[in-house]
Design an enzyme around this catalytic site. Structure first.
Site, PDB file in Angstrom:
ATOM      1  N   TYR A   6       0.825  -1.200   0.000  1.00 20.52           N
ATOM      2  CA  TYR A   6       0.000   0.000   0.000  1.00 20.52           C
ATOM      3  C   TYR A   6       0.865   1.257   0.000  1.00 20.52           C
ATOM      4  CZ  TYR A   6      -3.671  -3.356   1.282  1.00 20.52           C
ATOM      5  OH  TYR A   6      -4.530  -4.430   1.321  1.00 20.52           O
ATOM      6  N   ASN A  23     -19.179   3.914  10.331  1.00 23.19           N
ATOM      7  CA  ASN A  23     -18.899   2.484  10.199  1.00 23.19           C
ATOM      8  C   ASN A  23     -18.954   1.789  11.560  1.00 23.19           C
ATOM      9  OD1 ASN A  23     -18.564   3.129   7.549  1.00 23.19           O
ATOM     10  ND2 ASN A  23     -16.339   2.896   7.515  1.00 23.19           N
ATOM     11  N   ILE A  67     -12.985  -5.118   7.344  1.00 17.53           N
ATOM     12  CA  ILE A  67     -11.930  -4.111   7.525  1.00 17.53           C
ATOM     13  C   ILE A  67     -12.160  -2.956   6.548  1.00 17.53           C
ATOM     14  CG2 ILE A  67     -10.108  -5.497   8.573  1.00 17.53           C
ATOM     15  CD1 ILE A  67      -9.082  -6.063   5.669  1.00 17.53           C
TER      16      ILE A  67
HETATM   17  N1  LIG Z   1      -5.914  -8.554   0.729  1.00 18.38           N
HETATM   18  C1  LIG Z   1      -6.226  -7.873  -0.349  1.00 18.38           C
HETATM   19  O1  LIG Z   1      -5.907  -8.266  -1.480  1.00 18.38           O
HETATM   20  C2  LIG Z   1      -7.013  -6.609  -0.198  1.00 18.38           C
HETATM   21  C3  LIG Z   1      -7.607  -6.016  -1.317  1.00 18.38           C
HETATM   22  C4  LIG Z   1      -8.366  -4.863  -1.140  1.00 18.38           C
HETATM   23  C5  LIG Z   1      -8.502  -4.316   0.130  1.00 18.38           C
HETATM   24  N2  LIG Z   1      -7.875  -4.885   1.197  1.00 18.38           N
HETATM   25  C6  LIG Z   1      -7.982  -4.307   2.564  1.00 18.38           C
HETATM   26  O2  LIG Z   1      -9.350  -4.070   2.851  1.00 18.38           O
HETATM   27  C7  LIG Z   1      -9.563  -2.696   3.142  1.00 18.38           C
HETATM   28  C8  LIG Z   1     -10.940  -2.249   2.704  1.00 18.38           C
HETATM   29  O3  LIG Z   1     -11.121  -2.407   1.325  1.00 18.38           O
HETATM   30  P1  LIG Z   1     -11.101  -1.173   0.293  1.00 18.38           P
HETATM   31  O4  LIG Z   1     -10.318  -0.057   0.846  1.00 18.38           O
HETATM   32  O5  LIG Z   1     -10.676  -1.770  -1.018  1.00 18.38           O
HETATM   33  O6  LIG Z   1     -12.639  -0.802   0.110  1.00 18.38           O
HETATM   34  P2  LIG Z   1     -13.881  -0.480   1.074  1.00 18.38           P
HETATM   35  O7  LIG Z   1     -13.496  -0.484   2.488  1.00 18.38           O
HETATM   36  O8  LIG Z   1     -14.986  -1.348   0.602  1.00 18.38           O
HETATM   37  O9  LIG Z   1     -14.244   1.006   0.612  1.00 18.38           O
HETATM   38  C9  LIG Z   1     -13.413   2.120   0.865  1.00 18.38           C
HETATM   39  C10 LIG Z   1     -14.064   3.354   0.251  1.00 18.38           C
HETATM   40  O10 LIG Z   1     -15.332   3.557   0.879  1.00 18.38           O
HETATM   41  C11 LIG Z   1     -15.386   4.872   1.425  1.00 18.38           C
HETATM   42  N3  LIG Z   1     -16.111   4.812   2.710  1.00 18.38           N
HETATM   43  C12 LIG Z   1     -15.740   4.210   3.853  1.00 18.38           C
HETATM   44  N4  LIG Z   1     -16.687   4.334   4.797  1.00 18.38           N
HETATM   45  C13 LIG Z   1     -17.692   5.039   4.228  1.00 18.38           C
HETATM   46  C14 LIG Z   1     -18.944   5.513   4.692  1.00 18.38           C
HETATM   47  N5  LIG Z   1     -19.367   5.255   5.935  1.00 18.38           N
HETATM   48  N6  LIG Z   1     -19.726   6.214   3.838  1.00 18.38           N
HETATM   49  C15 LIG Z   1     -19.333   6.469   2.568  1.00 18.38           C
HETATM   50  N7  LIG Z   1     -18.147   6.055   2.066  1.00 18.38           N
HETATM   51  C16 LIG Z   1     -17.331   5.349   2.906  1.00 18.38           C
HETATM   52  C17 LIG Z   1     -13.959   5.313   1.619  1.00 18.38           C
HETATM   53  O11 LIG Z   1     -13.888   6.709   1.495  1.00 18.38           O
HETATM   54  P3  LIG Z   1     -13.035   7.615   2.509  1.00 18.38           P
HETATM   55  O12 LIG Z   1     -11.619   7.150   2.389  1.00 18.38           O
HETATM   56  O13 LIG Z   1     -13.284   8.988   2.003  1.00 18.38           O
HETATM   57  O14 LIG Z   1     -13.566   7.412   3.882  1.00 18.38           O
HETATM   58  C18 LIG Z   1     -13.275   4.608   0.438  1.00 18.38           C
HETATM   59  O15 LIG Z   1     -13.415   5.382  -0.725  1.00 18.38           O
HETATM   60  C19 LIG Z   1      -8.407  -2.007   2.393  1.00 18.38           C
HETATM   61  O16 LIG Z   1      -8.223  -0.675   2.784  1.00 18.38           O
HETATM   62  C20 LIG Z   1      -7.280  -2.943   2.704  1.00 18.38           C
HETATM   63  O17 LIG Z   1      -6.809  -2.738   4.025  1.00 18.38           O
HETATM   64  C21 LIG Z   1      -7.169  -6.040   1.062  1.00 18.38           C
END
Ligand SMILES: NC(=O)c1ccc[n+]([C@@H]2O[C@H](COP(=O)([O-])OP(=O)(O)OC[C@H]3O[C@@H](n4cnc5c(N)ncnc54)[C@H](OP(=O)(O)O)[C@@H]3O)[C@@H](O)[C@H]2O)c1
Length: 282
Positions: free
Chosen positions: A58, A250, A238
């Site tokens: 990241y 959240n 997460i």
């Molecule tokens: N192992 C893997 O291959 C892998 C792959 C993908 C992700 N991950 C992990 O999983 C975590 C979560 O997945 P992700 O970041 O891909 O996607 P996510 O958590 O599904 O979505 C994140 C997005 O949603 C927004 N958001 C969060 N809370 C919100 C709310 N209450 N209302 C409106 N919008 C909201 C965030 O905006 P803001 O930033 O503006 O709050 C961001 O743009 C990652 O950060 C990472 O740590 C792991």
């Protein structure tokens, strides 16, 4: 109304981790957003979201550095997860990558270290490196990410493979493939699922059915998407939130209970899988 305490999900090793944590993908990449992101992470920890998920990938270490700053002086409050890239997952490469991660995080140990996805290095070799890191005290536990049923079977058959603690995979209302087989396989081994991208990186927020369910609870679509994932046994989420408002929203989803009727409506809009599907990744 005071928030309820956070339910916990049990790892095979016996330790429990919160049903909701803090994702960090793309955090720490923008100087303009840094202060807001730091405040968001710290507020999350204050409110019991003490599981932090990051990775060397990241921002090329920028997310780990940000997390390091957020947890400075409070390392023992959090359960810290990071990941090694498959291209680093040789014996020596894993040990070096982990050394770099803990340095960026400003700590001496990770609680959980995951292989980010399956690459070319034999699993046996990566597992040997994880075992050495446990012996050295640099990590407490290890696990995997993006492992489908076959990868998992292979992992469980290599020496030491049964010490795996979790499989972190893509799981949300639009990505239900794991319900057909992987979820069952993991449960059979007492392994929890760490669900990533639980709100599909924001793409679930405008869906009319999710909005309709949310309206019925005076909740938001993000809260419904998160509550739906957390309603599954042995699954934690997460979500990544870069602002304090999103963190609080959240966190409040932990207390949202969807009804049988909500679940039926969501099943209609997002049907469960009727057959095997390859594991999806983001
Ligand atoms: N192992 C893997 O291959 C892998 C792959 C993908 C992700 N991950 C992990 O999983 C975590 C979560 O997945 P992700 O970041 O891909 O996607 P996510 O958590 O599904 O979505 C994140 C997005 O949603 C927004 N958001 C969060 N809370 C919100 C709310 N209450 N209302 C409106 N919008 C909201 C965030 O905006 P803001 O930033 O503006 O709050 C961001 O743009 C990652 O950060 C990472 O740590 C792991």
């Amino acid at each position: 109304m005071p928030m309820e305490s956070i339910p916990m999900v049990r790892l095979p090793a016996g330790e429990s981790i919160p049903v909701m944590g803090l994702g960090t993908w793309h955090l720490g990449e923008s100087p303009a957003r840094r202060a807001s992101e730091l405040a968001a992470l710290r507020l999350g920890i204050d409110h019991g979201l003490t599981l932090i998920d990051t990775a060397e990938m990241y921002g090329d270490g920028a997310a780990e550095a940000l997390v390091g700053e957020a947890i400075a002086g409070r390392r023992d409050e959090v359960f810290l997860v990071s990941k090694v890239l498959p291209s680093h997952a040789t014996y020596a490469g894993t040990i070096e990558a982990c050394r770099q991660s803990v340095r960026r995080l400003g700590t001496e140990r990770l609680d959980l270290y995951l292989l980010h996805w399956r690459g070319q290095v034999p699993l046996e070799e990566t597992v040997r490196a994880f075992e050495e890191l446990v012996r050295l005290g640099t990590i407490r536990y290890w696990g995997v990410s993006n492992f489908d049923v076959r990868d998992m079977a292979e992992l469980l058959s290599v020496p030491g493979g049964e010490a795996v603690q979790t499989d972190q995979v893509l799981y949300n209302l639009t990505r239900r493939g794991i319900e057909y087989d992987l979820l069952r396989t993991l449960r059979a081994h007492g392994l929890p699922v760490m669900a990533y991208s639980p709100i599909e990186q924001g793409r679930l927020l405008r869906h009319p059915m999710i909005t309709a369910v949310a309206n019925g609870h005076d909740a938001t679509p993000a809260q419904v998407a998160l509550a739906w994932v957390m309603a599954r046994d042995g699954v934690n989420v997460i979500p990544r939130a870069g602002t304090r408002e999103h963190v609080l929203e959240n966190r409040a989803a932990v207390d949202l209970r969807l009804t049988e009727q909500d679940l039926r409506m969501l099943d209609e809009a997002f049907p469960p899988p009727r057959g095997p599907r390859p594991l999806e990744m983001l």
